[in-house]
Scaffold this motif. Structure first.
Motif, PDB file in Angstrom:
ATOM      1  N   ALA A 163       0.828  -1.199   0.000  1.00 24.38           N
ATOM      2  CA  ALA A 163       0.000   0.000   0.000  1.00 24.38           C
ATOM      3  C   ALA A 163       0.869   1.259   0.000  1.00 24.38           C
ATOM      4  CB  ALA A 163      -0.920  -0.009   1.223  1.00 24.38           C
ATOM      5  N   GLN A 164       1.996   1.208   0.714  1.00 21.85           N
ATOM      6  CA  GLN A 164       2.882   2.366   0.755  1.00 21.85           C
ATOM      7  C   GLN A 164       3.454   2.676  -0.613  1.00 21.85           C
ATOM      8  OE1 GLN A 164       6.876   2.078   2.539  1.00 21.85           O
ATOM      9  NE2 GLN A 164       6.322   3.785   3.863  1.00 21.85           N
ATOM     10  N   ASN A 165       3.847   1.626  -1.344  1.00 23.61           N
ATOM     11  CA  ASN A 165       4.391   1.835  -2.680  1.00 23.61           C
ATOM     12  C   ASN A 165       3.337   2.376  -3.634  1.00 23.61           C
ATOM     13  OD1 ASN A 165       7.243   1.200  -2.955  1.00 23.61           O
ATOM     14  ND2 ASN A 165       6.696  -0.834  -2.236  1.00 23.61           N
ATOM     15  N   ILE A 166       2.116   1.869  -3.547  1.00 22.76           N
ATOM     16  CA  ILE A 166       1.036   2.393  -4.381  1.00 22.76           C
ATOM     17  C   ILE A 166       0.806   3.861  -4.053  1.00 22.76           C
ATOM     18  CG2 ILE A 166      -1.441   2.224  -4.845  1.00 22.76           C
ATOM     19  CD1 ILE A 166      -1.187  -0.802  -4.357  1.00 22.76           C
ATOM     20  N   ALA A 167       0.893   4.203  -2.769  1.00 19.92           N
ATOM     21  CA  ALA A 167       0.711   5.597  -2.358  1.00 19.92           C
ATOM     22  C   ALA A 167       1.783   6.493  -2.963  1.00 19.92           C
ATOM     23  CB  ALA A 167       0.737   5.690  -0.831  1.00 19.92           C
ATOM     24  N   PHE A 168       3.041   6.069  -2.911  1.00 17.72           N
ATOM     25  CA  PHE A 168       4.108   6.863  -3.522  1.00 17.72           C
ATOM     26  C   PHE A 168       3.857   7.053  -5.021  1.00 17.72           C
ATOM     27  CE2 PHE A 168       6.990   5.897   0.155  1.00 17.72           C
ATOM     28  CZ  PHE A 168       7.343   7.204   0.420  1.00 17.72           C
ATOM     29  N   ASN A 169       3.438   5.977  -5.695  1.00 18.83           N
ATOM     30  CA  ASN A 169       3.167   6.089  -7.134  1.00 18.83           C
ATOM     31  C   ASN A 169       2.053   7.085  -7.407  1.00 18.83           C
ATOM     32  OD1 ASN A 169       5.132   4.301  -7.921  1.00 18.83           O
ATOM     33  ND2 ASN A 169       3.758   2.560  -8.167  1.00 18.83           N
ATOM     34  N   ASP A 170       1.020   7.078  -6.576  1.00 22.32           N
ATOM     35  CA  ASP A 170      -0.090   8.000  -6.827  1.00 22.32           C
ATOM     36  C   ASP A 170       0.326   9.443  -6.587  1.00 22.32           C
ATOM     37  OD1 ASP A 170      -2.905   8.429  -7.505  1.00 22.32           O
ATOM     38  OD2 ASP A 170      -3.065   9.172  -5.446  1.00 22.32           O
ATOM     39  N   VAL A 171       1.118   9.689  -5.553  1.00 21.39           N
ATOM     40  CA  VAL A 171       1.603  11.055  -5.317  1.00 21.39           C
ATOM     41  C   VAL A 171       2.407  11.531  -6.521  1.00 21.39           C
ATOM     42  CG1 VAL A 171       3.132  12.485  -3.900  1.00 21.39           C
ATOM     43  CG2 VAL A 171       1.587  10.845  -2.808  1.00 21.39           C
ATOM     44  N   ALA A 172       3.235  10.634  -7.076  1.00 21.86           N
ATOM     45  CA  ALA A 172       4.028  10.995  -8.262  1.00 21.86           C
ATOM     46  C   ALA A 172       3.113  11.289  -9.451  1.00 21.86           C
ATOM     47  CB  ALA A 172       4.993   9.863  -8.597  1.00 21.86           C
ATOM     48  N   ARG A 173       2.077  10.481  -9.621  1.00 21.60           N
ATOM     49  CA  ARG A 173       1.150  10.733 -10.737  1.00 21.60           C
ATOM     50  C   ARG A 173       0.403  12.044 -10.544  1.00 21.60           C
ATOM     51  NH1 ARG A 173       0.364   4.950 -10.386  1.00 21.60           N
ATOM     52  NH2 ARG A 173      -1.409   5.268  -8.980  1.00 21.60           N
ATOM     53  N   GLN A 174       0.015  12.326  -9.312  1.00 21.88           N
ATOM     54  CA  GLN A 174      -0.698  13.582  -9.063  1.00 21.88           C
ATOM     55  C   GLN A 174       0.184  14.795  -9.351  1.00 21.88           C
ATOM     56  OE1 GLN A 174      -3.993  14.074  -8.386  1.00 21.88           O
ATOM     57  NE2 GLN A 174      -4.060  11.879  -8.864  1.00 21.88           N
ATOM     58  N   ALA A 175       1.478  14.658  -9.096  1.00 22.60           N
ATOM     59  CA  ALA A 175       2.391  15.760  -9.418  1.00 22.60           C
ATOM     60  C   ALA A 175       2.350  16.063 -10.909  1.00 22.60           C
ATOM     61  CB  ALA A 175       3.815  15.403  -8.991  1.00 22.60           C
ATOM     62  N   ILE A 176       2.223  15.019 -11.734  1.00 25.56           N
ATOM     63  CA  ILE A 176       2.163  15.201 -13.190  1.00 25.56           C
ATOM     64  C   ILE A 176       0.797  15.727 -13.613  1.00 25.56           C
ATOM     65  CG2 ILE A 176       2.145  13.945 -15.392  1.00 25.56           C
ATOM     66  CD1 ILE A 176       4.250  12.061 -14.172  1.00 25.56           C
ATOM     67  N   ILE A 177      -0.269  15.075 -13.126  1.00 27.26           N
ATOM     68  CA  ILE A 177      -1.625  15.407 -13.569  1.00 27.26           C
ATOM     69  C   ILE A 177      -2.006  16.835 -13.201  1.00 27.26           C
ATOM     70  CG2 ILE A 177      -4.068  14.844 -13.168  1.00 27.26           C
ATOM     71  CD1 ILE A 177      -3.163  11.899 -12.941  1.00 27.26           C
ATOM     72  N   THR A 178      -1.516  17.341 -12.068  1.00 26.47           N
ATOM     73  CA  THR A 178      -1.874  18.697 -11.629  1.00 26.47           C
ATOM     74  C   THR A 178      -0.949  19.771 -12.178  1.00 26.47           C
ATOM     75  OG1 THR A 178      -0.593  18.375  -9.594  1.00 26.47           O
ATOM     76  CG2 THR A 178      -2.947  17.854  -9.512  1.00 26.47           C
ATOM     77  N   ASP A 179       0.048  19.378 -12.958  1.00 35.86           N
ATOM     78  CA  ASP A 179       0.910  20.367 -13.610  1.00 35.86           C
ATOM     79  C   ASP A 179       0.073  21.139 -14.630  1.00 35.86           C
ATOM     80  OD1 ASP A 179       2.754  21.595 -15.517  1.00 35.86           O
ATOM     81  OD2 ASP A 179       4.320  20.371 -14.599  1.00 35.86           O
ATOM     82  N   PRO A 180       0.114  22.473 -14.614  1.00 34.97           N
ATOM     83  CA  PRO A 180      -0.695  23.253 -15.554  1.00 34.97           C
ATOM     84  C   PRO A 180      -0.411  22.927 -17.023  1.00 34.97           C
ATOM     85  CG  PRO A 180       0.174  24.661 -13.824  1.00 34.97           C
ATOM     86  CD  PRO A 180       0.840  23.334 -13.661  1.00 34.97           C
ATOM     87  N   ASP A 181       0.768  22.379 -17.306  1.00 28.13           N
ATOM     88  CA  ASP A 181       1.107  22.044 -18.686  1.00 28.13           C
ATOM     89  C   ASP A 181       0.666  20.639 -19.089  1.00 28.13           C
ATOM     90  OD1 ASP A 181       2.281  24.493 -19.279  1.00 28.13           O
ATOM     91  OD2 ASP A 181       4.256  23.867 -18.550  1.00 28.13           O
ATOM     92  N   PHE A 182      -0.040  19.926 -18.211  1.00 29.36           N
ATOM     93  CA  PHE A 182      -0.451  18.557 -18.540  1.00 29.36           C
ATOM     94  C   PHE A 182      -1.598  18.529 -19.554  1.00 29.36           C
ATOM     95  CE2 PHE A 182      -2.827  14.585 -17.429  1.00 29.36           C
ATOM     96  CZ  PHE A 182      -1.869  13.696 -17.872  1.00 29.36           C
ATOM     97  N   HIS A 183      -2.513  19.452 -19.447  1.00 21.02           N
ATOM     98  CA  HIS A 183      -3.631  19.568 -20.391  1.00 21.02           C
ATOM     99  C   HIS A 183      -4.382  18.250 -20.571  1.00 21.02           C
ATOM    100  CE1 HIS A 183      -2.657  23.683 -21.576  1.00 21.02           C
ATOM    101  NE2 HIS A 183      -1.386  23.321 -21.694  1.00 21.02           N
TER     102      HIS A 183
END
Length: 553
Positions: free
Chosen positions: A171-191
């Motif tokens: 679960a901890q590893n899945i959590a780290f992966n999701d935080v990393a994905r959220q960093a990308i998805i919430t980038d204003p340049d992700f569109h």
């Protein structure tokens, strides 16, 4: 290579005609039996070794493993590196053109899984005329692919090398992966994943994602050894710029990663990591999930790897042991990570992979033990040393089984000679092995060096129907005389001074028989020897070596 036939995916989506980029090293033999598939991890590609002619700095990600004379010797093996679908290094992925729209796939590219990658790799193998791989190997996500090959195509893989991997993410590893994905998805340049059309890259999100990921790849010990609290400029800046060397390193890794990797690919590959769980279809029972495998396994972990810790490798090993699969397990200290290379090389030298050897000569006490073991028995040899007993039993009595050994050099010797060995400290117990899973459990000349002798004997009785133990007899008359004279015994049988002896417990035949009675073990046979001569009169005083065969009373 282009594949015209669509690829049905686990998600239910279908990938239309697709491309796979791959590289090969070495020569495929006439029997097409020497092919090894090397599976890449999250950020790697098909470029496994060497350099490209037009890019002298483009060293392959596993160059120290693959090549002439290296552990994966291309003078003997035909090595294949494949870029998986969904990646960003030439195979069809989010950056590729969607034939339905004429634009890059972007966010419309389907989510892919480890199972999907194995299906694509199998199609490539078909085109190359490879019916069976000598081995499929990889680390981390690559190790997951090796496991999946053993499940999806059990008859097409002879060996699976699973290095620093896991049967499923925590679960901890899945959590780290999701935080990393959220960093990308919430980038204003992700569109929304269609940033190609806007001519931008979500670089900030990708940088942070990589920094988060890189932290999970490095243990606290790794970072302490490499960086500690070293200051980049020698003093605090009292601002939010780089103060510590570790900060500089992570920012450098993030910047470099954002220059060459694709954000949509990162999202999909981390999801593939999250979804991998072969035991899910079996109610979480990994033993049942791996029951259909036919391959031999090498499983390697690193002691301070906290993302894919040794405990996760133990799950794989335990499930394979429960199925009586041929499995070797090596647990390598972080300071000796390079030991993974000779370990893999020794394993690939095994007889039925591409070479190998055997052992037949036994020291005296092991020969007596071998005589007590019936043909065809399933044997566990604790403190197996160089594996000579198991090799002898396999060759002369058609026995199967495993060794348990802690010494790195002995483990490598076992591996090189085709002996399945589990690297483990015996004082940690035998939790990897199921109750009554062996016909015979052997502990030869190691009992006196154990910290928890009674526990070890109880464990032998738990996992084996019978046990055989040999040990030097401290009640031997010369030893007794030495003690009477005021000195600890030093002899040819016990050649240690009191201050450097590995012997923790001074055991006599009488002592051992009292302990077995206390535990509830039934002695089936006893043999006592002095320089190879069997002693029947006053064995507790006249013998230098004792052997016992016992069962649960």
């Amino acid at each position: 290579m282009n594949f015209a036939a669509p690829l049905p995916l686990k998600s239910g989506a279908i990938l239309p005609a697709f491309d796979l980029v791959y590289e090969t090293y070495g020569t495929l033999n006439a029997a097409r039996s020497n092919a090894v598939l090397v599976c890449h991890a999250l950020n790697a590609s098909h470029h496994v070794a060497g350099v490209h002619a037009d890019a002298p700095k483009s060293v392959g990600w596993w160059d120290n493993m693959v090549g002439p004379g290296k552990p994966l010797d291309t003078n003997r093996f035909f090595v294949i590196g494949v870029n998986n679908p969904g990646s960003c290094f030439g195979s069809t992925g989010p950056k590729s053109i969607n034939p339905a729209t004429g634009k890059p796939w972007g966010a419309d590219f389907p989510v892919v899984t480890v199972e999907d990658w194995v299906e694509a790799q199998a199609r490539l193998a078909d085109v190359l005329g490879i019916k069976t791989f000598a081995a499929v190997m990889g680390g981390s996500l690559g190790g997951m692919q090796a496991m999946q090959w053993s499940l999806s195509y059990p008859q097409r893989i002879r060996h699976a090398l699973v290095i620093a991997s896991t049967p499923k993410l925590s679960a901890q590893n899945i959590a780290f992966n999701d935080v990393a994905r959220q960093a990308i998805i919430t980038d204003p340049d992700f569109h929304g994943g269609h940033y190609y059309e806007h001519g931008v890259v979500p670089r900030r999100g990708l940088r942070v994602a990589r920094m988060i990921g890189h932290i999970t790849y490095l243990s606290d010990d790794d970072m302490a050894e490499k960086f500690g609290r070293a200051l980049r400029g020698g003093n605090y800046g009292f601002d939010f710029e780089v103060d510590f060397e570790i900060e500089s390193y992570l920012r450098y890794q993030g910047d470099k990663f954002s220059d060459y990797f694709d954000a949509n690919t990162y999202l999909r590959i981390t999801k593939a990591l999250d979804y991998f769980d072969p035991a899910a279809a079996f109610g979480g029972d990994l033993t049942q999930a791996l029951a259909g495998t036919q391959a031999d396994f090498l499983v390697v972990s690193f002691t301070t790897d906290w993302r894919f810790s040794p405990v996760r490798s133990h799950e794989i090993v335990r499930a394979l042991l429960n199925n009586k699969r041929a499995v070797t397990y090596a647990e390598i200290f972080v300071s000796a990570r390079r030991c993974a290379l000779p370990c893999a090389g020794a394993y690939l030298f095994r007889t039925d992979c591409a070479g190998g050897g055997g052992m037949s000569d036994l020291r005296f006490d092991l020969q007596q033990i071998a005589d007590w073991i019936p043909p065809g028995a399933h044997v566990l040899d604790l403190g197996c040393g160089d594996g000579s007993l198991l090799a002898y039993l396999r060759q002369h009595k058609q026995c199967s089984g495993y060794g348990v050994e802690i010494d790195d050099a002995n483990v490598l010797t076992c591996v090189r000679n085709g002996v399945d060995v589990i690297q483990q400290n015996l004082d940690a117990g035998l939790a990897l092995f199921a109750d009554q899973s062996f016909d015979v459990v052997v502990l030869s000349q190691t009992l006196q060096a154990m910290h928890n002798t009674e526990t070890v004997l109880r464990e032998i009785a738990r996992v084996g129907r019978q046990g055989i133990v040999s040990f030097p007899n401290f009640g031997y008359w010369r030893h007794v005389v030495s003690i009477i004279r005021g000195s600890m015994p030093v002899s040819r049988q016990i050649p240690y001074q009191w201050y450097d002896t590995p012997n923790i417990h001074l055991c006599t035949l009488k002592d051992f028989e009292k302990l077995t009675g206390k535990i509830g073990l039934k002695i089936l046979a006893r043999a006592a020897y002095d320089d190879g001569e069997e002693i029947s009169v006053l064995p507790n005083l006249r013998s230098t070596l004792a052997l016992y065969r016992f069962s649960v009373a």
